[in-house]
Design an enzyme around this catalytic site. Structure first.
Site, PDB file in Angstrom:
ATOM      1  CG  ASP A   9      -2.127   0.909   1.042  1.00  0.00           C
ATOM      2  OD1 ASP A   9      -1.938   2.078   0.638  1.00  0.00           O
ATOM      3  OD2 ASP A   9      -3.253   0.451   1.316  1.00  0.00           O
ATOM      4  CG  ASP A  10      -0.229   4.584  -2.473  1.00  0.00           C
ATOM      5  OD1 ASP A  10      -1.147   3.776  -2.204  1.00  0.00           O
ATOM      6  OD2 ASP A  10      -0.432   5.722  -2.943  1.00  0.00           O
ATOM      7  CG  ASP A  53      -4.258   0.162  -2.259  1.00  0.00           C
ATOM      8  OD1 ASP A  53      -5.473  -0.075  -2.298  1.00  0.00           O
ATOM      9  OD2 ASP A  53      -3.779   1.310  -2.326  1.00  0.00           O
ATOM     10  CG  ASN A 335      19.378 -57.382 -27.560  1.00  0.00           C
ATOM     11  OD1 ASN A 335      18.171 -57.184 -27.690  1.00  0.00           O
ATOM     12  ND2 ASN A 335      19.989 -57.288 -26.384  1.00  0.00           N
ATOM     13  CD  GLU A 370      21.136 -60.800 -20.110  1.00  0.00           C
ATOM     14  OE1 GLU A 370      22.159 -61.434 -20.397  1.00  0.00           O
ATOM     15  OE2 GLU A 370      21.083 -59.548 -20.115  1.00  0.00           O
TER      16      GLU A 370
END
Length: 411
Positions: A9-10, A53, A335, A370
């Protein structure tokens, strides 16, 4: 609970007044006299709630709020507009800027403290989830939270006045699905069974204490995290304050303005979804921490953490404990011949066959590569040997289908 509150707030007299109100309730108060200073304090993480504000030189409160809510570092900080502006359009503008509430001066001590406590409690919950998500390297979904429109929510309206309930659902219809429950007892059961984003509860129910219903909703595990928007006359301020203390998230005062209703509901829907995403992230991270992502079995880390406990339990009960180690012979050939994607398919199917062949109390883990491990409580050596042979025969007796190039191959 205590929290650090930033008051912006100012006007020095206003700062001192609100600071005294909060300090009397043991809040830690930080002050700022302009928007730039407030943004810097928030970016440093030095507050839990902002009382802001609206009318200030330089950046207005609306602009400060927009900037806070657009930044990933500060959007989770609750903001309450505290101002002398009292028009409906001002409240809606503040809420659309991202404010959690809009209080008009002069603000009573009870209303101010109750609102700050309610928002600080929500902030603490959100912070705990965010810290857990960060510690688990989970994505915080800041972007998704900020872009969420807060629309398409599933809303339950609890009001025993048909005219009032119909008015509220008509206002919501453009953005949300809503259901009316006139019987509070039935509403409680329906709430626990349904998947709702917000409860709108009239505190003026004729034959039931609306506050009691809010308390019950906050006490049930299935509904305690769902936001409650209470509707109560402004002259029943003590009831509103009490509602905030027991967990009501927001409130509206009749006559209800459609834009304000939609804005407040959107805010609660966004918060609900953000917190749920954080919870989902934490849960996912917990699962990933103990689960092998390829096979779905527990991982080696989980096994190493629990094998000691299982061994101690077996010893204390004087019961056997067996460990079975399995691996896939010549896995490198798979693989090399069919590719790593095919190897992954074999491992997933291998794990599935293990899971189908063991008891619920047995613990199956992927040890690495594995290699697999099965921990079998209450199993002696002879029984473990039988299980191992059954597993070997079951796995070896059926070919593994490898899907690739649009066709299935067997091996």
């Amino acid at each position: 609970m205590s929290a650090r509150v930033l008051v912006v707030d100012d006007v020095p007299a206003n700062l001192r007044l609100i600071e005294a109100q909060l300090a009397a309730e043991y809040f830690d108060v930080v002050t700022a006299t302009n928007g730039e200073e407030a943004l810097a304090i928030c970016e440093r993480g030095e507050c839990d709630v902002v009382l802001l504000d609206v009318v200030m030189p330089g950046l207005s409160g609306f602009e400060v709020c927009k900037r806070l809510k657009s930044s990933a570092a500060t959007r989770h900080i609750p903001v309450v507009m505290v101002t002398s502006l009292d028009q409906q359009s001002d409240r809606v503008q503040g809420l659309e800027a991202g404010a959690d509430d809009f209080l008009t001066k002069p603000v009573s001590d009870l209303a101010l403290v109750a609102r700050v406590r309610s928002l600080a409690r929500l902030k603490q919950l959100t912070d705990e989830l965010r810290v857990r998500a960060i510690s688990m390297s989970a994505k915080l979904l800041h972007g998704k939270a900020s872009s969420d429109s807060g629309r398409d929510g599933h809303i339950m309206v609890v009001d025993d006045s048909p005219a009032s309930a119909k008015q509220i659902t008509a206002m919501l219809a453009s953005e949300h699905r809503s259901e009316i429950e006139q019987d509070p007892t039935a509403a409680l059961f329906h709430a626990a069974e349904g998947n709702f984003d917000v409860f709108i509860v009239s505190l003026g129910l004729k034959n039931f204490d609306g506050m009691r219903l809010c308390s019950q909703l906050k006490s049930l595990e299935r509904t305690r995290t769902i936001p409650i928007l209470a509707i109560s006359p402004l002259d029943d301020r003590m009831r509103l304050v009490r509602g905030l203390e027991i967990g009501v998230n927001d409130y509206l005062v009749p006559p209800i303005d459609k834009n304000e209703l939609l804005t407040r509901v959107r805010t609660q829907v966004r918060k609900r979804r953000y917190v749920e995403r954080l919870r989902d992230d934490v849960q996912t991270s917990l699962e990933l921490a103990i689960t092998d992502t390829l096979t779905g079995l527990h991982n080696r880390r989980y096994m190493e953490r629990h094998i000691g406990t299982l061994g101690e339990q077996a010893a204390s009960r004087d019961q056997p404990l067996a460990l079975l180690m399995l691996d896939v012979d010549h896995f490198k050939v798979i693989n090399d011949s069919y590719g790593h994607d095919a190897g992954d398919e074999v491992l997933r199917e291998f794990a599935l066959r293990i899971r189908k062949s063991i008891r619920a109390l047995d613990l199956a883990c992927r040890y690495g590569g594995e290699e697999f491990l099965v921990i079998m409580p209450e199993t002696d050596m002879s029984a473990a040997a039988l299980v191992a042979e059954r597993l070997r025969r079951g796995i070896a007796s059926e070919a593994f289908a490898i899907h690739g190039g649009g066709r299935a191959r067997s091996m």
